[in-house]
Design an enzyme around this catalytic site. Structure first.
Site, PDB file in Angstrom:
ATOM      1  N   ARG A 417     108.861 124.118  19.934  1.00  0.00           N
ATOM      2  CA  ARG A 417     109.589 122.855  20.011  1.00  0.00           C
ATOM      3  C   ARG A 417     108.805 121.765  20.739  1.00  0.00           C
ATOM      4  O   ARG A 417     108.302 121.975  21.832  1.00  0.00           O
ATOM      5  CB  ARG A 417     110.935 123.064  20.712  1.00  0.00           C
ATOM      6  N   HIS A 447     106.467 134.401  19.265  1.00  0.00           N
ATOM      7  CA  HIS A 447     106.448 134.000  20.678  1.00  0.00           C
ATOM      8  C   HIS A 447     105.610 134.962  21.512  1.00  0.00           C
ATOM      9  O   HIS A 447     105.402 134.744  22.707  1.00  0.00           O
ATOM     10  CB  HIS A 447     107.899 133.949  21.201  1.00  0.00           C
TER      11      HIS A 447
END
Length: 701
Positions: A417, A447
């Protein structure tokens, strides 16, 4: 590390029903973290400029909170969606609660700025000049700057039938101007919008001859306000009010896209003009103008924030520096075992190396990649990249390795993001250098933090691995606390190899020997580990859990911790931001203590400790205890097996944080966070400071 015994029955956990009595609302808990950051701006133990920095960080945090969390709640309300959150509180009620808390916090923020920080900075010769602070001696310089730097790039927009209200960019600084008189075409124009040029700094240093060499900055908003009439020749500006709108900045991508990078580029352009979620405006603005703007942005009065000062505090950053007003500089160190090593591969062949950033330097990670890029015996390098940036030294080294003929594979998470555009650039750089670039799995953010290096030694292939809790971002490694493990453990290296296979290829789930990984085994393994401690407590064996993560929201893990507490397991949770678990409730969680550390560095390590009847099972991970990490992301959780490294993490990464009596906050049974203070006569203990002092190298070394 002993073998984990799979839990025979999780039925209690799955039957556990949460409500507002057992589960703190996620958004409210996150906002409470932002308030803890704001509290640092009042803490006189911090240097003055650091307090100002905390105030700016609070503004940034709040921007993202509105762009993502509040925007998401508003979207659900607009769609008449019924809340599915475990606490069961309706979205409308949560929005009301957040609005009330946010208004109070922002009022406090500007009180701190205007009545504490700015006056104290002025005592040191640092001033931020706003419109009402302009003196006669400033006016000629301001006039010159306005006509040479501002007027050529500013575009005033009249509001009339042929000029409807413009689309204003997310978080941009704008002015709404009330006017009298006629324009060049004889029209009576009463309102206009003036967007502040985004290409200009928001604070401009005045020349030394006007300030006696002191650090005086005039705000761009003050310069525009001073000369607002010059933007409307022949007319009179009767009012000029700065405002800023915050918009929904979340991205939504379909899972069946043909090209993720192309789809993401298209979606990024819409982020700047998403649905409005907050309006900030100067507190001297008349109600009629407030109401007009609220109508234009389809907002109500609960979403209006009238502020006593600049509406864009996030850009109140300048390049000045007064050492006595900053934290004392800290120089990260290279671990002794690597300090004088000529070859990192030789060191890792003999032992594992643990890095604890920012106390330990990030250079060993970069140096390992540099050696790999140059070493003729290195055949392949594989790495995940979540937030790195096109200027990152790691990206440049990977590109160099690819040009040197190494098989370089980069798994880049484009959807990190607010770093999406940067990650697309990184992907292009590496592809042009000849690296294989993949974007992971659609629907699952990658991630995990992994590097795998394959090297030929003695006619055999040997693997070297780095696993981390944080991103491969050198800037973050100076500000965030994170762990990194460098190892050649054959089982761990094989597991990492298999995870890269899953990310870049296709096939069935591969069984791992030592690593847990989401979205497959991590959640169930954590439940097993918690239940193992629960069974030990029931059997009268000492049972202990210490968890350090950024956030705890996953309902089943919370239920499992409640059940463990009821069985007598002693549980300490060190949670940086969101904690949905309610501690210290009789009959439910009286054996659970929750604390948060807010200090000089952003706490980012993820560490899981289970006593396991004295065997001390210890894991580091890239995953927080959140549903998104455990079910919608690719994450890794790796064991720390070396006894020396295990002791180091337990002592300085967990127990020391439980002793912190200066930077800690504790959560009580009323969902309230309270700052911890040293008891009278008690020795002051600051966990981050202990870690810095521990690594100071004597000048004789």
């Amino acid at each position: 590390m002993t073998q984990i015994m799979p839990a025979s029955n999780h039925s209690q956990i799955y039957e556990f029903q949460h409500s507002s009595e057992t589960y703190i609302n996620r958004e409210i808990s996150l906002f409470e973290f932002h308030k803890r950051v704001l509290a640092q701006a009042k803490d006189e133990n911090h240097p003055l400029l650091e307090r100002l920095n905390f105030l700016i960080i609070f503004s940034r945090n709040l921007d993202e909170f509105f762009e993502i969390r509040v925007a998401g709640l508003m979207k659900q309300v607009d769609m008449n969606s019924i809340t599915t959150a475990p606490d069961g509180i309706p979205n409308e009620v949560i929005l009301e609660h957040i609005s009330e808390k946010a208004h109070l916090a922002i009022e406090e923020q500007y009180h701190i700025l205007n009545n504490v920080l700015l006056p104290e900075l002025a005592d040191y010769g640092v001033k931020f000049i706003q419109y009402n602070d302009i003196e006669e001696k400033h006016k000629d310089w301001i006039k010159n700057y306005f006509f040479k730097q501002v007027q050529p790039v500013v575009t005033p927009i009249s509001l009339d039938p042929s000029h409807p209200f413009p689309r204003l960019v997310n978080k941009s600084l704008n002015f709404i101007v009330t006017l009298e008189g006629k324009d060049a075409f004889g029209r009576h124009i009463e309102l206009a919008i003036v967007p502040a040029p985004r290409s200009l700094p928001r604070a401009i240093r005045l020349p030394d001859e006007l300030t006696n060499g002191e650090e005086h900055y005039i705000l761009l908003s003050a310069i525009i306000h001073q000369h607002i009439n010059d933007l409307f020749p022949g007319m009179t500006a009767t009012g000029c009010y700065q405002f800023r709108v915050t918009r929904n900045a979340d991205l939504t991508l379909a899972e069946d896209v043909d090209d993720l990078a192309v789809a993401l580029k298209d979606e990024l352009s819409s982020r700047r003009f998403g649905r409005a979620v907050r309006l900030e405006i100067a507190n001297n603005c008349p109600d009629s103008i407030n109401n007009y703007l609220l109508e234009q942005f389809d907002l109500d009065h609960s979403q209006l924030y009238q502020v006593d000062g600049p509406v864009n505090l996030t850009r109140l950053i300048t390049n000045f520096d007064i050492p006595e007003l900053r934290f004392k500089p800290y120089q990260a160190v290279i671990p002794k075992v690597l300090r004088n090593a000529k070859n990192t591969f030789e060191v890792l062949s003999k032992q594992d190396v643990l890095l604890h950033h920012p106390f330990d330097s990030f250079k060993p990670v970069i140096n390992l990649l540099k050696e790999a890029a140059q070493d003729p015996n290195v055949l392949a390098i594989k790495q995940t990249l979540y937030r790195s940036g096109p200027d990152s030294e790691i990206v440049q080294v990977l590109a160099e390795a690819a040009r040197n003929g190494k098989e370089v594979t980069a798994v880049i998470e484009l959807r990190a993001r607010f770093d999406e555009e940067s990650n697309i650039t990184v992907a292009n750089i590496l592809q042009e250098a000849g690296a294989v670039v993949v974007y992971g799995i659609v629907g699952y953010k990658t991630h995990a933090k992994m590097i795998l290096i394959v090297r030929r030694e003695n006619n055999q292939l040997k693997r070297y691995v780095h696993l981390g809790t944080g991103n491969y971002h050198a800037g973050n490694a100076r500000m965030y606390t994170d762990y990194g493990l460098l190892t050649t453990d054959p089982d761990i290296c094989e597991d990492v190899h298999k995870i890269f296979q899953e990310l870049t290829g296709m096939g069935k789930l591969l069984k791992l020997k030592k690593l847990f990984h989401a979205p497959f085994t991590l959640h169930s393994q954590l439940l097993d580990l918690i239940q193992q401690e629960t069974e030990h407590a029931k059997a009268g064996i000492k049972a202990r859990i210490i968890i350090k993560v950024n956030a705890l929201t996953e309902p089943k893990l919370i239920a499992a911790l409640y059940i463990a507490s009821q069985a007598g397991v002693k549980i300490d949770l060190i949670i940086r931001s969101i904690c949905c678990l309610k501690p210290q409730i009789k009959g439910l969680s009286e054996n659970i203590h929750v604390r948060s550390i807010v200090g000089r560095f952003l706490e980012h390590t993820r560490v899981y400790y289970f006593h396991n009847a004295g065997n001390d099972d210890l894991y580091c991970a890239s995953a927080d205890w959140m549903g998104r990490n455990l079910f919608s992301r690719v994450e890794t959780c790796f064991p720390i097996e070396d006894k020396k490294l295990k002791k180091q993490i337990i002592e300085f990464g967990l127990l020391s944080y439980l002793k912190d009596n200066v930077r800690a906050w504790e959560l009580n049974d009323q969902d309230e966070w309270h700052a911890v203070h040293p008891e009278e006569g008690a020795e002051i203990h600051i966990a981050q400071q202990v870690l810095m002092q521990q690594r100071i190298i004597p000048t004789t070394a």
